[in-house]
Each structure stands twice: as C-alpha cells, then as structure tokens.
Design a protein around this motif. Structure first.
Motif, PDB file in Angstrom:
ATOM      1  N   MET A  30     -87.669  57.157  79.256  1.00  0.00           N
ATOM      2  CA  MET A  30     -87.789  56.053  80.194  1.00  0.00           C
ATOM      3  C   MET A  30     -86.564  55.140  80.119  1.00  0.00           C
ATOM      4  SD  MET A  30     -89.572  54.955  82.506  1.00  0.00           S
ATOM      5  CE  MET A  30     -90.570  53.788  83.290  1.00  0.00           C
ATOM      6  N   TYR A  31     -86.066  54.921  78.894  1.00  0.00           N
ATOM      7  CA  TYR A  31     -84.900  54.064  78.708  1.00  0.00           C
ATOM      8  C   TYR A  31     -83.694  54.619  79.445  1.00  0.00           C
ATOM      9  CZ  TYR A  31     -81.055  51.615  76.453  1.00  0.00           C
ATOM     10  OH  TYR A  31     -79.920  50.895  76.226  1.00  0.00           O
ATOM     11  N   LYS A  32     -83.522  55.951  79.387  1.00  0.00           N
ATOM     12  CA  LYS A  32     -82.377  56.571  80.057  1.00  0.00           C
ATOM     13  C   LYS A  32     -82.470  56.410  81.576  1.00  0.00           C
ATOM     14  CE  LYS A  32     -81.158  59.912  76.543  1.00  0.00           C
ATOM     15  NZ  LYS A  32     -80.879  61.307  76.226  1.00  0.00           N
ATOM     16  N   ILE A  33     -83.674  56.507  82.103  1.00  0.00           N
ATOM     17  CA  ILE A  33     -83.862  56.345  83.550  1.00  0.00           C
ATOM     18  C   ILE A  33     -83.525  54.923  83.975  1.00  0.00           C
ATOM     19  CG2 ILE A  33     -85.587  56.337  85.407  1.00  0.00           C
ATOM     20  CD1 ILE A  33     -86.984  58.630  83.906  1.00  0.00           C
ATOM     21  N   VAL A  34     -84.017  53.943  83.242  1.00  0.00           N
ATOM     22  CA  VAL A  34     -83.728  52.542  83.565  1.00  0.00           C
ATOM     23  C   VAL A  34     -82.240  52.257  83.426  1.00  0.00           C
ATOM     24  CG1 VAL A  34     -84.141  50.153  82.848  1.00  0.00           C
ATOM     25  CG2 VAL A  34     -86.043  51.747  82.988  1.00  0.00           C
ATOM     26  N   SER A  35     -81.613  52.794  82.396  1.00  0.00           N
ATOM     27  CA  SER A  35     -80.168  52.608  82.210  1.00  0.00           C
ATOM     28  C   SER A  35     -79.386  53.229  83.360  1.00  0.00           C
ATOM     29  CB  SER A  35     -79.711  53.218  80.888  1.00  0.00           C
ATOM     30  OG  SER A  35     -80.281  52.536  79.815  1.00  0.00           O
ATOM     31  N   LEU A  36     -79.773  54.412  83.754  1.00  0.00           N
ATOM     32  CA  LEU A  36     -79.108  55.075  84.862  1.00  0.00           C
ATOM     33  C   LEU A  36     -79.273  54.295  86.158  1.00  0.00           C
ATOM     34  CD1 LEU A  36     -77.507  57.673  85.519  1.00  0.00           C
ATOM     35  CD2 LEU A  36     -79.692  58.703  86.175  1.00  0.00           C
ATOM     36  N   LEU A  37     -80.481  53.811  86.410  1.00  0.00           N
ATOM     37  CA  LEU A  37     -80.719  52.998  87.600  1.00  0.00           C
ATOM     38  C   LEU A  37     -79.897  51.712  87.584  1.00  0.00           C
ATOM     39  CD1 LEU A  37     -84.569  53.344  88.154  1.00  0.00           C
ATOM     40  CD2 LEU A  37     -82.748  54.155  89.652  1.00  0.00           C
ATOM     41  N   SER A  38     -79.807  51.069  86.429  1.00  0.00           N
ATOM     42  CA  SER A  38     -79.066  49.812  86.354  1.00  0.00           C
ATOM     43  C   SER A  38     -77.573  50.023  86.572  1.00  0.00           C
ATOM     44  CB  SER A  38     -79.323  49.113  85.027  1.00  0.00           C
ATOM     45  OG  SER A  38     -78.742  49.823  83.962  1.00  0.00           O
ATOM     46  N   VAL A  39     -77.050  51.167  86.154  1.00  0.00           N
ATOM     47  CA  VAL A  39     -75.626  51.452  86.335  1.00  0.00           C
ATOM     48  C   VAL A  39     -75.311  51.763  87.799  1.00  0.00           C
ATOM     49  CG1 VAL A  39     -73.826  53.146  85.801  1.00  0.00           C
ATOM     50  CG2 VAL A  39     -75.221  52.203  83.980  1.00  0.00           C
ATOM     51  N   TRP A  40     -76.194  52.480  88.481  1.00  0.00           N
ATOM     52  CA  TRP A  40     -75.908  52.948  89.827  1.00  0.00           C
ATOM     53  C   TRP A  40     -76.494  52.092  90.942  1.00  0.00           C
ATOM     54  CZ3 TRP A  40     -72.273  56.167  91.159  1.00  0.00           C
ATOM     55  CH2 TRP A  40     -71.758  57.012  90.202  1.00  0.00           C
ATOM     56  N   SER A  41     -77.325  51.125  90.654  1.00  0.00           N
ATOM     57  CA  SER A  41     -77.997  50.373  91.716  1.00  0.00           C
ATOM     58  C   SER A  41     -77.022  49.573  92.580  1.00  0.00           C
ATOM     59  CB  SER A  41     -79.083  49.465  91.136  1.00  0.00           C
ATOM     60  OG  SER A  41     -78.522  48.541  90.243  1.00  0.00           O
ATOM     61  N   ILE A  42     -76.087  48.866  91.983  1.00  0.00           N
ATOM     62  CA  ILE A  42     -75.143  48.057  92.761  1.00  0.00           C
ATOM     63  C   ILE A  42     -74.193  48.938  93.584  1.00  0.00           C
ATOM     64  CG2 ILE A  42     -73.305  46.316  92.647  1.00  0.00           C
ATOM     65  CD1 ILE A  42     -76.045  45.170  92.012  1.00  0.00           C
ATOM     66  N   PRO A  43     -73.540  49.959  92.994  1.00  0.00           N
ATOM     67  CA  PRO A  43     -72.675  50.811  93.831  1.00  0.00           C
ATOM     68  C   PRO A  43     -73.435  51.489  94.981  1.00  0.00           C
ATOM     69  CG  PRO A  43     -72.214  51.216  91.518  1.00  0.00           C
ATOM     70  CD  PRO A  43     -73.417  50.321  91.575  1.00  0.00           C
ATOM     71  N   LEU A  44     -74.665  51.923  94.717  1.00  0.00           N
ATOM     72  CA  LEU A  44     -75.446  52.557  95.782  1.00  0.00           C
ATOM     73  C   LEU A  44     -75.828  51.545  96.864  1.00  0.00           C
ATOM     74  CD1 LEU A  44     -77.721  55.017  93.774  1.00  0.00           C
ATOM     75  CD2 LEU A  44     -75.788  55.567  95.278  1.00  0.00           C
ATOM     76  N   LEU A  45     -76.138  50.331  96.480  1.00  0.00           N
ATOM     77  CA  LEU A  45     -76.471  49.295  97.457  1.00  0.00           C
ATOM     78  C   LEU A  45     -75.264  48.979  98.336  1.00  0.00           C
ATOM     79  CD1 LEU A  45     -78.514  47.225  98.538  1.00  0.00           C
ATOM     80  CD2 LEU A  45     -77.642  45.636  96.818  1.00  0.00           C
ATOM     81  N   ILE A  46     -74.095  48.861  97.732  1.00  0.00           N
ATOM     82  CA  ILE A  46     -72.876  48.591  98.503  1.00  0.00           C
ATOM     83  C   ILE A  46     -72.582  49.756  99.444  1.00  0.00           C
ATOM     84  CG2 ILE A  46     -70.373  48.294  98.327  1.00  0.00           C
ATOM     85  CD1 ILE A  46     -70.926  46.684  95.740  1.00  0.00           C
ATOM     86  N   ALA A  47     -72.705  50.973  98.954  1.00  0.00           N
ATOM     87  CA  ALA A  47     -72.477  52.149  99.799  1.00  0.00           C
ATOM     88  C   ALA A  47     -73.469  52.181 100.957  1.00  0.00           C
ATOM     89  CB  ALA A  47     -72.566  53.429  98.966  1.00  0.00           C
ATOM     90  N   PHE A  48     -74.725  51.871 100.676  1.00  0.00           N
ATOM     91  CA  PHE A  48     -75.743  51.849 101.734  1.00  0.00           C
ATOM     92  C   PHE A  48     -75.392  50.822 102.801  1.00  0.00           C
ATOM     93  CE2 PHE A  48     -79.555  49.838 103.476  1.00  0.00           C
ATOM     94  CZ  PHE A  48     -80.100  50.913 104.155  1.00  0.00           C
ATOM     95  N   ILE A  49     -74.973  49.626 102.393  1.00  0.00           N
ATOM     96  CA  ILE A  49     -74.613  48.580 103.360  1.00  0.00           C
ATOM     97  C   ILE A  49     -73.444  49.027 104.231  1.00  0.00           C
ATOM     98  CG2 ILE A  49     -73.642  46.251 103.564  1.00  0.00           C
ATOM     99  CD1 ILE A  49     -75.347  45.531 101.070  1.00  0.00           C
ATOM    100  N   LEU A  50     -72.437  49.645 103.618  1.00  0.00           N
ATOM    101  CA  LEU A  50     -71.289  50.116 104.381  1.00  0.00           C
ATOM    102  C   LEU A  50     -71.683  51.213 105.366  1.00  0.00           C
ATOM    103  CD1 LEU A  50     -68.577  50.177 101.566  1.00  0.00           C
ATOM    104  CD2 LEU A  50     -68.803  48.526 103.440  1.00  0.00           C
ATOM    105  N   VAL A  51     -72.457  52.181 104.925  1.00  0.00           N
ATOM    106  CA  VAL A  51     -72.887  53.276 105.807  1.00  0.00           C
ATOM    107  C   VAL A  51     -73.796  52.735 106.911  1.00  0.00           C
ATOM    108  CG1 VAL A  51     -74.264  55.407 105.898  1.00  0.00           C
ATOM    109  CG2 VAL A  51     -72.587  55.064 104.076  1.00  0.00           C
TER     110      VAL A  51
END
Length: 177
Positions: A1-22
C-alpha cells in the motif's frame, strides 16, 4: 500500500498538468496565452495585496519581539500545566492563524529541537496541518478583492482554528499517549 501511495504522490502533479494541457488543447483553448494572461493578473494581484502583507508581517514581528508573547505564555502557564498542554506549542497555535510561513518555521524549529516523534513534535505537526492562516487569508485575499465586512468570516475562521488545535491535542494524546 505504501508503494502505491508513494507512486501516486510522485505522479499526481505531472499527470494533472498533462491533463490540463491536453484538455485545453482538445477544447481549442490557447493554453499558453491563457497562462500568460493569468500570470499578468497574478502580478497585478500581488502588487495590490503587498501593503496588506507588509502590515501583517510587521504586526507579527512586533508581537513576538516586544515580549508580549512571552508575557502571555507566563500568564497561561498554570492553566497549560493543568490541562497537560506543552507551553512550547502555544506560540505555534497563536501564530498559525497569522502566518503560514512563520508558523512553519516555528513548527520546524520545534521538531528540530524536540524530535519528530516527541509529544511536542507530533503536536506541532498536527496543529500545523489542522489549522489555517485565517487572519492572513482575511487580510490579504479579502483586502485584494475589496471585502470590508469580514466579521463573520473572522469568527468562523478563528473558531475553526481553535477547534483544530483542540482536535490536534485530543488526537495526538489518544493515538500516541
């Protein structure tokens, strides 16, 4: 579970920015021009709120440097001892509604001095996350948009901060002690 939360925290901002641009591109929005217009508006707002920000910082500095904070803590010491509240976290609870940066610096100092796993470190962290910079928000943002009657927002904000501090004390004592 820790790895999933860590992965989400690392990628959430870049994915949000990419989503806004697209999303902007698909909707045929001039994304770069819209960003630049927003930045221009941000600069205007920054200049407009600067006097409010300076006044708030001067007031905080005067309160701390004049000795009024130490005097207040001296008066409160018997009550704080009775209800088992460390006096070290009271300045944080008082400063948090005034300044986010000042309270963060104070919380950092408390954690560095007492350790993150100490009662004071845990209380400082929990208070920092459970309260908001109410007076800062009212002064800067309400001043920026010209709201003059903020008495209800002030009452609600300060009560919320008080409940946040009390809830922090209760939660830390219930979970850790």
């Amino acid at each position: 579970m820790y790895k999933i939360v860590s992965l989400l925290s690392v990628w959430s901002i870049p994915l949000l920015i990419a989503f806004i641009l697209v999303y902007g591109y698909v909707r045929k929005v001039a994304v770069y021009e819209t960003f630049v217009d927003g930045a221009k508006g941000g600069l205007v707002t920054t200049i407009r709120i600067m006097p409010h920000l300076i006044a708030m910082m001067v007031a905080i500095t005067l309160f701390r440097e004049s000795g009024a904070l130490d005097l207040l803590l001296g008066w409160m010491a018997p009550l704080l001892n009775y209800i088992r509240v460390p006096a070290e976290v009271v300045p944080l609870a008082l400063l948090r509604p005034l300044s986010g940066t000042g309270s963060l610096a104070l919380a950092t100092d408390l954690i560095a001095q007492y350790g993150p796993d100490s009662l004071i470190g845990r209380l400082a962290s929990t208070i920092q996350g459970s309260t908001d910079t109410t007076l800062y928000v009212l002064t800067v943002y309400f001043g920026a948009v010209g709201i003059r009657n903020s008495s209800y927002a002030l009452k609600v904000g300060l009560w919320s901060d008080l409940f946040g501090v009390v809830a922090s004390l209760i939660v830390v004592y219930m979970i850790f002690y």
